[in-house]
Design a protein around this motif. Sequence first.
Motif, mmCIF file in Angstrom:
data_model
loop_
_atom_site.group_PDB
_atom_site.id
_atom_site.type_symbol
_atom_site.label_atom_id
_atom_site.label_comp_id
_atom_site.label_asym_id
_atom_site.label_seq_id
_atom_site.Cartn_x
_atom_site.Cartn_y
_atom_site.Cartn_z
ATOM 1 N N LYS A 1 0.837 -1.214 0.000
ATOM 2 C CA LYS A 1 0.000 0.000 0.000
ATOM 3 C C LYS A 1 0.863 1.251 0.000
ATOM 4 C CE LYS A 1 -0.948 0.125 5.008
ATOM 5 N NZ LYS A 1 -0.502 1.448 5.463
ATOM 6 N N PHE B 1 5.425 1.933 0.258
ATOM 7 C CA PHE B 1 6.653 1.465 -0.380
ATOM 8 C C PHE B 1 7.150 0.221 0.343
ATOM 9 C CE2 PHE B 1 6.493 5.907 -1.612
ATOM 10 C CZ PHE B 1 6.739 5.797 -2.975
ATOM 11 N N TRP C 1 -1.408 -4.929 9.509
ATOM 12 C CA TRP C 1 -2.679 -4.719 8.801
ATOM 13 C C TRP C 1 -3.264 -6.049 8.295
ATOM 14 C CZ3 TRP C 1 1.810 -2.081 8.638
ATOM 15 C CH2 TRP C 1 1.765 -0.742 9.011
HETATM 16 C C1 LIG Z 1 10.804 -0.068 15.922
HETATM 17 C C2 LIG Z 1 10.868 -1.570 15.729
HETATM 18 C C3 LIG Z 1 11.996 -2.273 16.164
HETATM 19 C C4 LIG Z 1 12.099 -3.661 15.905
HETATM 20 N N1 LIG Z 1 13.281 -4.307 16.176
HETATM 21 C C5 LIG Z 1 13.459 -5.588 15.754
HETATM 22 C C6 LIG Z 1 14.718 -6.230 15.909
HETATM 23 O O1 LIG Z 1 15.693 -5.655 16.346
HETATM 24 N N2 LIG Z 1 14.825 -7.549 15.522
HETATM 25 C C7 LIG Z 1 13.774 -8.236 15.009
HETATM 26 O O2 LIG Z 1 13.932 -9.430 14.688
HETATM 27 N N3 LIG Z 1 12.575 -7.623 14.803
HETATM 28 C C8 LIG Z 1 12.399 -6.324 15.162
HETATM 29 N N4 LIG Z 1 11.203 -5.694 14.969
HETATM 30 C C9 LIG Z 1 10.116 -6.436 14.337
HETATM 31 C C10 LIG Z 1 10.289 -6.531 12.838
HETATM 32 O O3 LIG Z 1 10.638 -5.277 12.280
HETATM 33 C C11 LIG Z 1 8.972 -7.025 12.241
HETATM 34 O O4 LIG Z 1 8.526 -8.178 12.933
HETATM 35 C C12 LIG Z 1 9.110 -7.390 10.786
HETATM 36 O O5 LIG Z 1 9.739 -6.377 10.076
HETATM 37 C C13 LIG Z 1 7.720 -7.687 10.214
HETATM 38 O O6 LIG Z 1 7.833 -7.786 8.812
HETATM 39 P P1 LIG Z 1 6.523 -7.850 7.948
HETATM 40 O O7 LIG Z 1 6.949 -7.983 6.541
HETATM 41 O O8 LIG Z 1 5.617 -8.880 8.531
HETATM 42 O O9 LIG Z 1 5.769 -6.468 8.239
HETATM 43 P P2 LIG Z 1 5.968 -4.972 7.625
HETATM 44 O O10 LIG Z 1 7.395 -4.640 7.438
HETATM 45 O O11 LIG Z 1 5.146 -4.063 8.488
HETATM 46 O O12 LIG Z 1 5.318 -5.110 6.215
HETATM 47 C C14 LIG Z 1 3.936 -5.230 6.012
HETATM 48 C C15 LIG Z 1 3.628 -4.455 4.741
HETATM 49 O O13 LIG Z 1 2.259 -4.674 4.389
HETATM 50 C C16 LIG Z 1 1.831 -3.511 3.733
HETATM 51 N N5 LIG Z 1 0.367 -3.495 3.690
HETATM 52 C C17 LIG Z 1 -0.482 -3.362 4.730
HETATM 53 N N6 LIG Z 1 -1.764 -3.372 4.298
HETATM 54 C C18 LIG Z 1 -1.718 -3.526 2.953
HETATM 55 C C19 LIG Z 1 -2.703 -3.597 1.920
HETATM 56 N N7 LIG Z 1 -4.020 -3.490 2.195
HETATM 57 N N8 LIG Z 1 -2.295 -3.737 0.631
HETATM 58 C C20 LIG Z 1 -0.983 -3.819 0.327
HETATM 59 N N9 LIG Z 1 -0.008 -3.746 1.270
HETATM 60 C C21 LIG Z 1 -0.363 -3.608 2.557
HETATM 61 C C22 LIG Z 1 2.435 -2.376 4.559
HETATM 62 O O14 LIG Z 1 2.508 -1.170 3.819
HETATM 63 C C23 LIG Z 1 3.801 -2.954 4.909
HETATM 64 O O15 LIG Z 1 4.828 -2.499 4.032
HETATM 65 C C24 LIG Z 1 11.031 -4.337 15.270
HETATM 66 C C25 LIG Z 1 9.876 -3.626 14.897
HETATM 67 C C26 LIG Z 1 9.794 -2.262 15.105
HETATM 68 C C27 LIG Z 1 8.558 -1.515 14.655
#
Ligand SMILES: Cc1cc2nc3c(=O)[nH]c(=O)nc-3n(C[C@H](O)[C@H](O)[C@H](O)COP(=O)(O)OP(=O)(O)OC[C@H]3O[C@@H](n4cnc5c(N)ncnc54)[C@H](O)[C@@H]3O)c2cc1C
Length: 396
Positions: free
Chosen positions: A37, A39, A206
């Motif tokens: 949704k 980048f 989300w």
């Molecule tokens: C500040 C912080 C510090 C952290 N530190 C660590 C650490 O040191 N070590 C560790 O292992 N983990 C850490 N984590 C956790 C880790 O960053 C996350 O668990 C991991 O990045 C999750 O990846 P993801 O791809 O599931 O989610 P995200 O990176 O959130 O990606 C989900 C994506 O889905 C997209 N999306 C949502 N809804 C829609 C839709 N309707 N249509 C299309 N796209 C959509 C969003 O735009 C987003 O880009 C930390 C998290 C945070 C916030």
Amino acid sequence: MIRRLEVDVAIIGGGLVGSSAALALRGMGFSVALLDKGFCGAQASGVNYGGVRRQGRPIEQLPLSQRAHAVWPRLRALIGIDGEFLRSGHLKLARDEADMASLEAYAEAVAEQGLDLELIGHNGLRERFGWIGAGVVGASFCPGDGHANPRLVATGFAAAARRAGVEVLENTAVEGVTRDGEGFALEAAGNLSLRSRFVINSAGAWAAPFAESFGEPVPLSRIYPSMVVTEPMEQVMSVNIGMEGGGIYTRQVERGNIVVGGERALPLNDPDFSRPRGDGAIAIMNNAAALFPGLRHAQAIRFWSGTEGAMPDKNPVVGPSGTTPGLIHAFGFTGAGFQIAPGVGEVLAEIVRGGETQTPIAAFSIGRFSKISARTGAGSGAGQNQEPHYRGELRP
Ligand SMILES: Cc1cc2nc3c(=O)[nH]c(=O)nc-3n(C[C@H](O)[C@H](O)[C@H](O)COP(=O)(O)OP(=O)(O)OC[C@H]3O[C@@H](n4cnc5c(N)ncnc54)[C@H](O)[C@@H]3O)c2cc1C
């Protein structure tokens, strides 16, 4: 004008989980669309602390974490950059004897998991890590863990996926998914109409509405971890640091800046966004300075937070839907998905290819929540799914 696209696999969410799955699937020869949704890598995957750590994870996560552990040193070959990954080791500090006993118990429990943990007493700590201040009685050291730059790694996977032939569609929010014949129909921003045989729900914080629309409500909440980074300092902190029982965590990057995490930020009116509390940032720096005297006069130059999906049992949901063939979930990493994501991507690709994976993921089944919803009556499954649900098919 409606743009139509047909692929084998549609991935909702281009965080590190979705992007690494896209790359792995493309490597297996599938046609893939990766939709975000905003980048790719701009949410949790790109703004996190950068800890690449197995130590401290629940034991059921360790096989998956070990799988990811094997990917990190191969980043340059896999995505063309090393993401500043440094296998520095991870040192978990004990503030008192109770913390130390807890570290000892963990080391014993995971002794067979290949973490090679080393328990270090007070004197050993002084000898090897003299820059750690008083008030720490011992530690557990995991030599193979480390840290990396999340801003480079998350976008690096998406860029590599694009180069490999994945349709990477940014600023393309998925607005609805329905089961359609043998596959799925997705409606997305920009008048995009997409058909696919498989859908991966890796939409991070989300993800819940997508699961719920297929009759699988999940207790996914949001957390907003808070980070601070200092000006460049003299190189002293040779390892990634955590604390038993929580508190701060800190690492020093090659340029000298020290990143410190801890505390939680507050959501803004739009809960997609958050802002660190001013007193939270001060608390982080005070707690860090108490442990590391070298930080007493450090200038903090920036603080930030991110939006992360959290599950009540601190384990993610990873695996096939229990209601809908072809739908696969991967979300809810509860502050610890950065290290594990490259392994999750491989596992998701294997599930698409053959319906199963050799890596144990039963503990992450979405079915663990359907038991709760069956008891409470929560989640009728009404939503975007127009087709009859395929209930009862809970694959491992
Ligand atoms: C500040 C912080 C510090 C952290 N530190 C660590 C650490 O040191 N070590 C560790 O292992 N983990 C850490 N984590 C956790 C880790 O960053 C996350 O668990 C991991 O990045 C999750 O990846 P993801 O791809 O599931 O989610 P995200 O990176 O959130 O990606 C989900 C994506 O889905 C997209 N999306 C949502 N809804 C829609 C839709 N309707 N249509 C299309 N796209 C959509 C969003 O735009 C987003 O880009 C930390 C998290 C945070 C916030």
